[in-house]
Design a protein around this motif. Structure first.
Motif, PDB file in Angstrom:
ATOM      1  N   VAL A  82       0.840  -1.200   0.000  1.00  0.00           N
ATOM      2  CA  VAL A  82       0.000   0.000   0.000  1.00  0.00           C
ATOM      3  C   VAL A  82       0.875   1.251   0.000  1.00  0.00           C
ATOM      4  N   LYS A  83       1.948   1.232   0.798  1.00  0.00           N
ATOM      5  CA  LYS A  83       2.865   2.378   0.826  1.00  0.00           C
ATOM      6  C   LYS A  83       3.529   2.575  -0.530  1.00  0.00           C
ATOM      7  N   SER A  84       3.917   1.489  -1.181  1.00  0.00           N
ATOM      8  CA  SER A  84       4.540   1.595  -2.499  1.00  0.00           C
ATOM      9  C   SER A  84       3.578   2.216  -3.514  1.00  0.00           C
ATOM     10  N   LEU A  85       2.346   1.765  -3.498  1.00  0.00           N
ATOM     11  CA  LEU A  85       1.346   2.313  -4.420  1.00  0.00           C
ATOM     12  C   LEU A  85       1.050   3.780  -4.107  1.00  0.00           C
ATOM     13  N   ALA A  86       0.977   4.116  -2.810  1.00  0.00           N
ATOM     14  CA  ALA A  86       0.749   5.513  -2.429  1.00  0.00           C
ATOM     15  C   ALA A  86       1.944   6.380  -2.816  1.00  0.00           C
ATOM     16  N   GLY A  87       3.161   5.832  -2.729  1.00  0.00           N
ATOM     17  CA  GLY A  87       4.350   6.566  -3.155  1.00  0.00           C
ATOM     18  C   GLY A  87       4.336   6.846  -4.650  1.00  0.00           C
ATOM     19  N   LEU A  88       3.953   5.849  -5.427  1.00  0.00           N
ATOM     20  CA  LEU A  88       3.818   6.063  -6.874  1.00  0.00           C
ATOM     21  C   LEU A  88       2.741   7.102  -7.177  1.00  0.00           C
ATOM     22  N   TRP A  89       1.634   7.012  -6.440  1.00  0.00           N
ATOM     23  CA  TRP A  89       0.535   7.971  -6.584  1.00  0.00           C
ATOM     24  C   TRP A  89       1.046   9.388  -6.279  1.00  0.00           C
ATOM     25  N   LEU A  90       1.870   9.513  -5.254  1.00  0.00           N
ATOM     26  CA  LEU A  90       2.416  10.807  -4.872  1.00  0.00           C
ATOM     27  C   LEU A  90       3.329  11.375  -5.961  1.00  0.00           C
ATOM     28  N   VAL A  91       4.175  10.548  -6.533  1.00  0.00           N
ATOM     29  CA  VAL A  91       5.057  10.994  -7.616  1.00  0.00           C
ATOM     30  C   VAL A  91       4.221  11.444  -8.816  1.00  0.00           C
ATOM     31  N   VAL A  92       3.194  10.690  -9.152  1.00  0.00           N
ATOM     32  CA  VAL A  92       2.323  11.051 -10.275  1.00  0.00           C
ATOM     33  C   VAL A  92       1.623  12.386 -10.004  1.00  0.00           C
ATOM     34  N   MET A  93       1.149  12.588  -8.772  1.00  0.00           N
ATOM     35  CA  MET A  93       0.475  13.847  -8.436  1.00  0.00           C
ATOM     36  C   MET A  93       1.435  15.034  -8.500  1.00  0.00           C
ATOM     37  N   MET A  94       2.685  14.827  -8.059  1.00  0.00           N
ATOM     38  CA  MET A  94       3.671  15.905  -8.167  1.00  0.00           C
ATOM     39  C   MET A  94       3.861  16.311  -9.624  1.00  0.00           C
ATOM     40  N   GLU A  95       3.999  15.321 -10.479  1.00  0.00           N
ATOM     41  CA  GLU A  95       4.191  15.596 -11.905  1.00  0.00           C
ATOM     42  C   GLU A  95       2.950  16.262 -12.509  1.00  0.00           C
ATOM     43  N   LEU A  96       1.770  15.747 -12.196  1.00  0.00           N
ATOM     44  CA  LEU A  96       0.545  16.321 -12.762  1.00  0.00           C
ATOM     45  C   LEU A  96       0.292  17.741 -12.279  1.00  0.00           C
ATOM     46  N   ILE A  97       0.628  18.039 -11.027  1.00  0.00           N
ATOM     47  CA  ILE A  97       0.471  19.402 -10.517  1.00  0.00           C
ATOM     48  C   ILE A  97       1.364  20.358 -11.300  1.00  0.00           C
ATOM     49  N   LEU A  98       2.616  19.971 -11.505  1.00  0.00           N
ATOM     50  CA  LEU A  98       3.531  20.854 -12.234  1.00  0.00           C
ATOM     51  C   LEU A  98       3.110  21.034 -13.689  1.00  0.00           C
ATOM     52  N   VAL A  99       2.695  19.962 -14.330  1.00  0.00           N
ATOM     53  CA  VAL A  99       2.269  20.062 -15.731  1.00  0.00           C
ATOM     54  C   VAL A  99       1.001  20.909 -15.849  1.00  0.00           C
ATOM     55  N   SER A 100       0.052  20.707 -14.947  1.00  0.00           N
ATOM     56  CA  SER A 100      -1.176  21.505 -14.977  1.00  0.00           C
ATOM     57  C   SER A 100      -0.886  22.978 -14.712  1.00  0.00           C
ATOM     58  N   LEU A 101       0.016  23.240 -13.795  1.00  0.00           N
ATOM     59  CA  LEU A 101       0.389  24.623 -13.494  1.00  0.00           C
ATOM     60  C   LEU A 101       1.061  25.280 -14.699  1.00  0.00           C
ATOM     61  N   LYS A 102       1.908  24.517 -15.379  1.00  0.00           N
ATOM     62  CA  LYS A 102       2.597  25.035 -16.566  1.00  0.00           C
ATOM     63  C   LYS A 102       1.596  25.372 -17.670  1.00  0.00           C
ATOM     64  N   LYS A 103       0.565  24.541 -17.801  1.00  0.00           N
ATOM     65  CA  LYS A 103      -0.438  24.763 -18.846  1.00  0.00           C
ATOM     66  C   LYS A 103      -1.540  25.729 -18.424  1.00  0.00           C
ATOM     67  N   GLY A 104      -1.538  26.140 -17.154  1.00  0.00           N
ATOM     68  CA  GLY A 104      -2.541  27.085 -16.680  1.00  0.00           C
ATOM     69  C   GLY A 104      -3.875  26.454 -16.330  1.00  0.00           C
ATOM     70  N   LYS A 105      -3.900  25.163 -16.063  1.00  0.00           N
ATOM     71  CA  LYS A 105      -5.129  24.469 -15.710  1.00  0.00           C
ATOM     72  C   LYS A 105      -5.291  24.421 -14.196  1.00  0.00           C
ATOM     73  N   GLY A 106      -6.488  24.053 -13.735  1.00  0.00           N
ATOM     74  CA  GLY A 106      -6.772  23.951 -12.305  1.00  0.00           C
ATOM     75  C   GLY A 106      -6.052  22.787 -11.646  1.00  0.00           C
ATOM     76  N   THR A 107      -5.668  22.985 -10.386  1.00  0.00           N
ATOM     77  CA  THR A 107      -4.917  21.950  -9.677  1.00  0.00           C
ATOM     78  C   THR A 107      -5.532  21.562  -8.336  1.00  0.00           C
ATOM     79  N   THR A 108      -6.730  22.025  -8.043  1.00  0.00           N
ATOM     80  CA  THR A 108      -7.313  21.781  -6.717  1.00  0.00           C
ATOM     81  C   THR A 108      -7.469  20.298  -6.419  1.00  0.00           C
ATOM     82  N   GLY A 109      -8.046  19.545  -7.317  1.00  0.00           N
ATOM     83  CA  GLY A 109      -8.229  18.107  -7.106  1.00  0.00           C
ATOM     84  C   GLY A 109      -6.909  17.367  -6.977  1.00  0.00           C
ATOM     85  N   LYS A 110      -5.929  17.803  -7.736  1.00  0.00           N
ATOM     86  CA  LYS A 110      -4.609  17.174  -7.671  1.00  0.00           C
ATOM     87  C   LYS A 110      -3.932  17.454  -6.331  1.00  0.00           C
ATOM     88  N   TRP A 111      -4.121  18.658  -5.799  1.00  0.00           N
ATOM     89  CA  TRP A 111      -3.550  18.980  -4.485  1.00  0.00           C
ATOM     90  C   TRP A 111      -4.195  18.151  -3.379  1.00  0.00           C
TER      91      TRP A 111
END
Length: 123
Positions: A70-99
């Motif tokens: 479960v920790k491994s999957l949550a860690g992968l989930w965390l890495v994916v969310m970090m990447e998606l937050i940065l990409v969404s911010l770069k493109k000017g999209k909303g990030t509330t759900g990702k946060w």
């Protein structure tokens, strides 16, 4: 291996915060450079986390194995969310759900990693 994993995560979170600040200041070129370095750090995080999970599979047995997975999957989930937050911010999209997802995954990772699993603080 645990120290390398924690160091990778600390470096990853620092670079994540720096990239966030740079993207918010509209400093696109420096933010992109930091973002690319962060992507390399993601590889270290995933590799060291995978090796730690392998150690749980090989050595500690069944009681902690489920929590380690479960920790491994949550860690992968965390890495994916970090990447998606940065990409969404770069493109000017909303990030509330990702946060929100980032916060949930971070809590799961910290609680399981430091307080529940045998390679954490209390064991």
């Amino acid at each position: 291996m645990t120290h390398m994993h924690i160091t990778s995560w600390a470096l990853g979170l620092i670079l994540f915060i720096v990239a966030l600040i740079l993207y918010k200041k509209s400093s696109t070129k420096p933010a992109t450079i930091v973002h690319m370095i962060l992507r390399l750090v993601y590889l270290f995080i995933i590799i060291t986390g995978g090796l730690l999970t392998w150690d749980y599979i090989q050595g500690f047995g069944m009681p902690e194995l489920g929590e380690a997975i479960v920790k491994s999957l949550a860690g992968l989930w965390l890495v994916v969310m970090m990447e998606l937050i940065l990409v969404s911010l770069k493109k000017g999209k909303g990030t509330t759900g990702k946060w929100i997802q980032f916060a949930i995954a971070l809590i799961i990772v910290i609680v399981l990693g430091f307080f529940r699993l045998p390679m954490g603080f209390y064991f």
